[in-house]
Design a protein around this motif. Structure first.
Motif, mmCIF file in Angstrom:
data_model
loop_
_atom_site.group_PDB
_atom_site.id
_atom_site.type_symbol
_atom_site.label_atom_id
_atom_site.label_comp_id
_atom_site.label_asym_id
_atom_site.label_seq_id
_atom_site.Cartn_x
_atom_site.Cartn_y
_atom_site.Cartn_z
ATOM 1 N N VAL A 1 1.546 4.946 6.445
ATOM 2 C CA VAL A 1 0.586 4.433 7.309
ATOM 3 C C VAL A 1 -0.728 4.074 6.230
ATOM 4 C CG1 VAL A 1 -1.104 4.999 9.222
ATOM 5 C CG2 VAL A 1 1.414 6.164 8.942
ATOM 6 N N ASP A 2 -1.322 2.955 6.464
ATOM 7 C CA ASP A 2 -2.692 2.887 5.717
ATOM 8 C C ASP A 2 -3.511 2.430 6.736
ATOM 9 O OD1 ASP A 2 -0.727 2.692 3.383
ATOM 10 O OD2 ASP A 2 -0.717 0.448 3.665
ATOM 11 N N VAL A 3 -4.830 2.678 6.220
ATOM 12 C CA VAL A 3 -6.115 2.513 6.769
ATOM 13 C C VAL A 3 -6.990 1.859 6.380
ATOM 14 C CG1 VAL A 3 -5.969 4.746 8.263
ATOM 15 C CG2 VAL A 3 -7.252 4.605 6.077
ATOM 16 N N TRP A 4 -7.721 0.807 6.927
ATOM 17 C CA TRP A 4 -8.695 0.022 6.388
ATOM 18 C C TRP A 4 -9.976 0.942 6.234
ATOM 19 C CZ3 TRP A 4 -8.682 -4.562 3.913
ATOM 20 C CH2 TRP A 4 -9.774 -5.005 3.719
ATOM 21 N N SER A 5 -10.680 1.015 5.075
ATOM 22 C CA SER A 5 -11.540 2.030 4.799
ATOM 23 C C SER A 5 -12.507 1.372 3.934
ATOM 24 C CB SER A 5 -10.973 3.203 3.934
ATOM 25 O OG SER A 5 -12.164 4.117 3.759
ATOM 26 N N LYS A 6 -13.828 1.729 4.119
ATOM 27 C CA LYS A 6 -15.149 1.022 3.353
ATOM 28 C C LYS A 6 -15.635 2.311 2.583
ATOM 29 C CE LYS A 6 -16.896 -1.970 7.127
ATOM 30 N NZ LYS A 6 -18.336 -2.217 7.860
ATOM 31 N N GLU A 7 -15.041 3.624 2.660
ATOM 32 C CA GLU A 7 -15.241 4.782 2.096
ATOM 33 C C GLU A 7 -14.526 5.186 0.989
ATOM 34 O OE1 GLU A 7 -16.048 7.841 4.895
ATOM 35 O OE2 GLU A 7 -17.774 6.483 5.945
ATOM 36 N N ALA A 8 -13.244 5.147 1.314
ATOM 37 C CA ALA A 8 -12.307 5.828 0.087
ATOM 38 C C ALA A 8 -11.957 4.877 -1.017
ATOM 39 C CB ALA A 8 -10.544 6.108 1.035
ATOM 40 N N GLN A 9 -11.874 5.549 -1.955
ATOM 41 C CA GLN A 9 -11.688 4.740 -3.295
ATOM 42 C C GLN A 9 -10.240 4.119 -3.739
ATOM 43 O OE1 GLN A 9 -13.091 7.601 -6.174
ATOM 44 N NE2 GLN A 9 -15.052 7.928 -5.033
ATOM 45 N N GLY A 10 -9.201 5.096 -2.909
ATOM 46 C CA GLY A 10 -7.957 4.571 -3.148
ATOM 47 C C GLY A 10 -7.256 6.043 -2.651
ATOM 48 N N SER A 11 -5.907 6.216 -3.192
ATOM 49 C CA SER A 11 -5.350 7.325 -2.961
ATOM 50 C C SER A 11 -4.588 7.978 -4.124
ATOM 51 C CB SER A 11 -4.017 6.918 -1.855
ATOM 52 O OG SER A 11 -3.160 5.902 -2.286
ATOM 53 N N VAL A 12 -4.189 9.200 -4.088
ATOM 54 C CA VAL A 12 -3.542 9.719 -4.989
ATOM 55 C C VAL A 12 -2.059 10.046 -4.582
ATOM 56 C CG1 VAL A 12 -4.365 12.070 -4.358
ATOM 57 C CG2 VAL A 12 -3.386 11.949 -6.600
ATOM 58 N N ALA A 13 -0.990 9.626 -5.344
ATOM 59 C CA ALA A 13 0.377 9.921 -4.784
ATOM 60 C C ALA A 13 1.019 10.933 -5.507
ATOM 61 C CB ALA A 13 1.114 8.556 -5.172
ATOM 62 N N VAL A 14 1.589 11.928 -4.859
ATOM 63 C CA VAL A 14 2.186 13.249 -5.302
ATOM 64 C C VAL A 14 3.894 13.208 -5.426
ATOM 65 C CG1 VAL A 14 2.133 15.720 -5.479
ATOM 66 C CG2 VAL A 14 0.105 14.448 -4.565
ATOM 67 N N LEU A 15 4.354 12.799 -6.511
ATOM 68 C CA LEU A 15 5.864 13.085 -6.714
ATOM 69 C C LEU A 15 6.390 14.447 -6.742
ATOM 70 C CD1 LEU A 15 8.299 11.023 -7.099
ATOM 71 C CD2 LEU A 15 8.090 11.584 -9.456
ATOM 72 N N GLY A 16 7.148 14.948 -5.876
ATOM 73 C CA GLY A 16 7.532 16.330 -6.268
ATOM 74 C C GLY A 16 9.002 16.693 -5.512
ATOM 75 N N ASP A 17 9.009 17.968 -5.552
ATOM 76 C CA ASP A 17 10.373 18.500 -4.796
ATOM 77 C C ASP A 17 9.920 19.334 -3.638
ATOM 78 O OD1 ASP A 17 9.588 20.950 -6.009
ATOM 79 O OD2 ASP A 17 10.471 20.494 -7.469
ATOM 80 N N SER A 18 10.699 20.285 -3.350
ATOM 81 C CA SER A 18 10.496 21.095 -2.065
ATOM 82 C C SER A 18 8.884 22.080 -1.965
ATOM 83 C CB SER A 18 11.511 22.085 -1.792
ATOM 84 O OG SER A 18 11.760 23.050 -2.978
ATOM 85 N N ILE A 19 8.444 22.128 -3.484
ATOM 86 C CA ILE A 19 7.239 22.876 -3.210
ATOM 87 C C ILE A 19 6.218 21.827 -2.802
ATOM 88 C CG2 ILE A 19 5.494 23.610 -5.089
ATOM 89 C CD1 ILE A 19 7.577 25.684 -4.970
ATOM 90 N N THR A 20 6.093 20.428 -3.083
ATOM 91 C CA THR A 20 5.356 19.617 -2.608
ATOM 92 C C THR A 20 5.717 19.053 -1.155
ATOM 93 O OG1 THR A 20 4.761 18.678 -4.779
ATOM 94 C CG2 THR A 20 4.745 17.341 -3.010
ATOM 95 N N ASP A 21 7.063 19.068 -1.015
ATOM 96 C CA ASP A 21 7.391 18.936 0.633
ATOM 97 C C ASP A 21 7.078 19.865 1.408
ATOM 98 O OD1 ASP A 21 8.891 17.391 2.152
ATOM 99 O OD2 ASP A 21 10.817 17.873 1.957
ATOM 100 N N GLY A 22 6.563 21.226 0.922
ATOM 101 C CA GLY A 22 5.692 22.282 1.878
ATOM 102 C C GLY A 22 6.872 22.794 2.786
ATOM 103 N N ILE A 23 8.210 22.938 2.107
ATOM 104 C CA ILE A 23 9.293 23.560 3.254
ATOM 105 C C ILE A 23 9.039 25.068 3.712
ATOM 106 C CG2 ILE A 23 10.533 24.629 1.155
ATOM 107 C CD1 ILE A 23 13.034 23.328 2.259
#
Length: 440
Positions: free
Chosen positions: A218-240
């Motif tokens: 999901v993307d949003v149209w923003s006047k404030e955000a500079q962009g996004s940070v993408a996190v590549l990970g396993d179950s630790i990042t998945d938050g299992i």
């Protein structure tokens, strides 16, 4: 020499032409970042929606997930069912668009009806009053997504709050092959029989699901955000092991820090974790379920909308899963290749040390020595641009070999909610500022 005045009819024609140019330029500004041009025609949609404002701003990723596999026992899809995915935003905006994935099906997927709304309450299938929007694709109410491909919706005008639950609903009337899904959502979504796509009440959504289906971003149209940070990970990042429905993955706590801490960069957070994921090896099916970090990095990270920085938390499963990878140099080389791919896009990479797994049933001193050797290369600055030490954050300082009480032991060795919070706190936010990629 004096110039005669322009005839009124000619002046009107010139003014109209200039106005048309302004509209075209404004539309191009609105749709030009992160997706192909779309001219939303409200009358053609047959809805009250309209394109987001033609003003300064950019598309930014507020939520995403990685397509992990084909859902078992769905060779005919989920025809005749409305699927209402519940997702949580990391940043807000004044418009939205979604991406749907048909990555794991051998057949085309035809979605005849799709919608987006705010949830009336957290984890609730009822839409907040006045927020239901029909989604279109190239100004059509339906879209056919070829096997292995994805489709992005037209934008809709809508005020999207920060840290809010969204309802994204799709309906496919015909059999469409295996359902592309993310199995460990840690969020309850819903299903209803028949086309209930634009139902604002949740009464028809009687079946609950722990999965996300088809929806990938999901993307949003923003006047404030500079962009996004993408996190590549396993179950630790998945938050299992985080509390379901509470948005307590470590990436959620990171998004909270970015929203609330003074001077923090304004970024969306995109969680691209897949439980069991490895740097080097795919799963066993075709197309591969649980694709390796190397094989999915372009699709799941580099091609996400307006990514400004990358975090990589990956490598433990290469060691723990059978066949065990006992050559630390191969894991380090794979992580370096990920960093090089990000550098080719001008992106900095923050890499995490491999978290401890003492107490896991697969633990052996030999395997732990492999992890330590990988971590030594990471800490020496030979793999990533910056390092966040999750290994240190998750250890008990009083007993270095032991893990904090926030850790679970057994077949799945993961933090509790407080452990995930400690991981988010370990990341210096300055690492996420938009600096150029470094030379390793």
């Amino acid at each position: 020499m004096s110039v005669p005045p322009m005839p009124r009819r000619t002046a009107y024609a010139v003014f109209a032409a200039l106005a048309a140019v302004v509209v075209l330029v404004s539309t191009a500004i609105f749709v030009g970042v992160g997706g192909r041009d779309r001219n939303v025609n409200e009358a053609a949609q047959g809805t009250r929606n309209s394109a987001a404002p033609a003003s300064s701003g950019s598309w930014v990723g507020t939520w995403s997930t990685s397509a992990a596999a084909a859902e078992p026992n769905t060779l005919r899809g989920l025809s005749g069912m409305s699927i209402r995915n519940v997702v949580h935003t990391s940043i807000g905006g004044t418009g939205a668009r979604i991406q749907l994935s048909n990555l794991y099906s051998a057949r085309p997927l035809t979605i005849t009806h799709a919608s987006l709304a705010l949830a009336a309450a957290p984890s609730n299938p009822t839409a907040a009053a006045g927020t239901m929007r029909r989604l279109t694709f190239d100004n059509r109410s339906w879209v056919t997504i070829p096997p292995g491909q994805a489709a992005t919706s037209d934008p809709v005008r809508m005020n999207i709050p920060t840290a809010a639950d969204l309802l994204i609903t799709t309906y496919a009337p015909q059999a469409s092959g295996s359902v592309t899904y993310h199995p460990h959502a840690r969020q309850t979504s819903y299903l209803a029989r028949g086309d209930r796509t634009e139902d604002t009440a949740g009464a028809a959504y009687t079946e609950q699901s722990p999965f996300w289906r088809y929806l990938s971003s999901v993307d949003v149209w923003s006047k404030e955000a500079q962009g996004s940070v993408a996190v590549l990970g396993d179950s630790i990042t998945d938050g299992i092991t985080s509390t379901a429905g509470a948005n307590h993955r470590w990436t959620d706590f990171l998004a909270e820090r970015l929203r609330t801490e003074p001077g923090a960069p304004r970024l969306g957070v995109l969680n691209q974790g897949i439980s069991g994921n490895r740097v080097l090896s795919d799963g066993t099916q075709f197309p591969p379920n649980n694709p390796s970090g190397l094989s999915r990095f372009g699709r799941d990270v580099l091609d996400r909308t307006n990514v400004k920085a990358v975090i990589i938390e990956l490598g433990v499963n290469d060691i723990l899963r059978i066949p065990h990878q006992t050559d630390p140099n191969k894991i380090v080389d794979g992580l370096r290749r990920l960093t090089e791919q990000a550098h080719a896009r001008g992106l900095r990479v923050i890499g995490a040390t491999l978290s401890p797994f003492y107490g896991h049933r697969g633990y052996t001193p030999l395997l732990d020595s492999v992890r330590e050797r990988v971590n030594a290369e990471i800490r020496a600055g030979k793999v990533f641009d910056e390092v966040v030490d999750f290994d240190k954050a998750l250890r008990d300082p009083a007993q270095p070999l032991r893990l904090r009480p926030a850790y679970d032991s057994g077949d799945h060795l993961h933090p509790s909610d407080e452990g995930y919070r400690a991981m988010a706190r370990a990341l210096p936010l300055d690492y996420l500022r938009g600096s150029a990629a470094a030379e390793l």
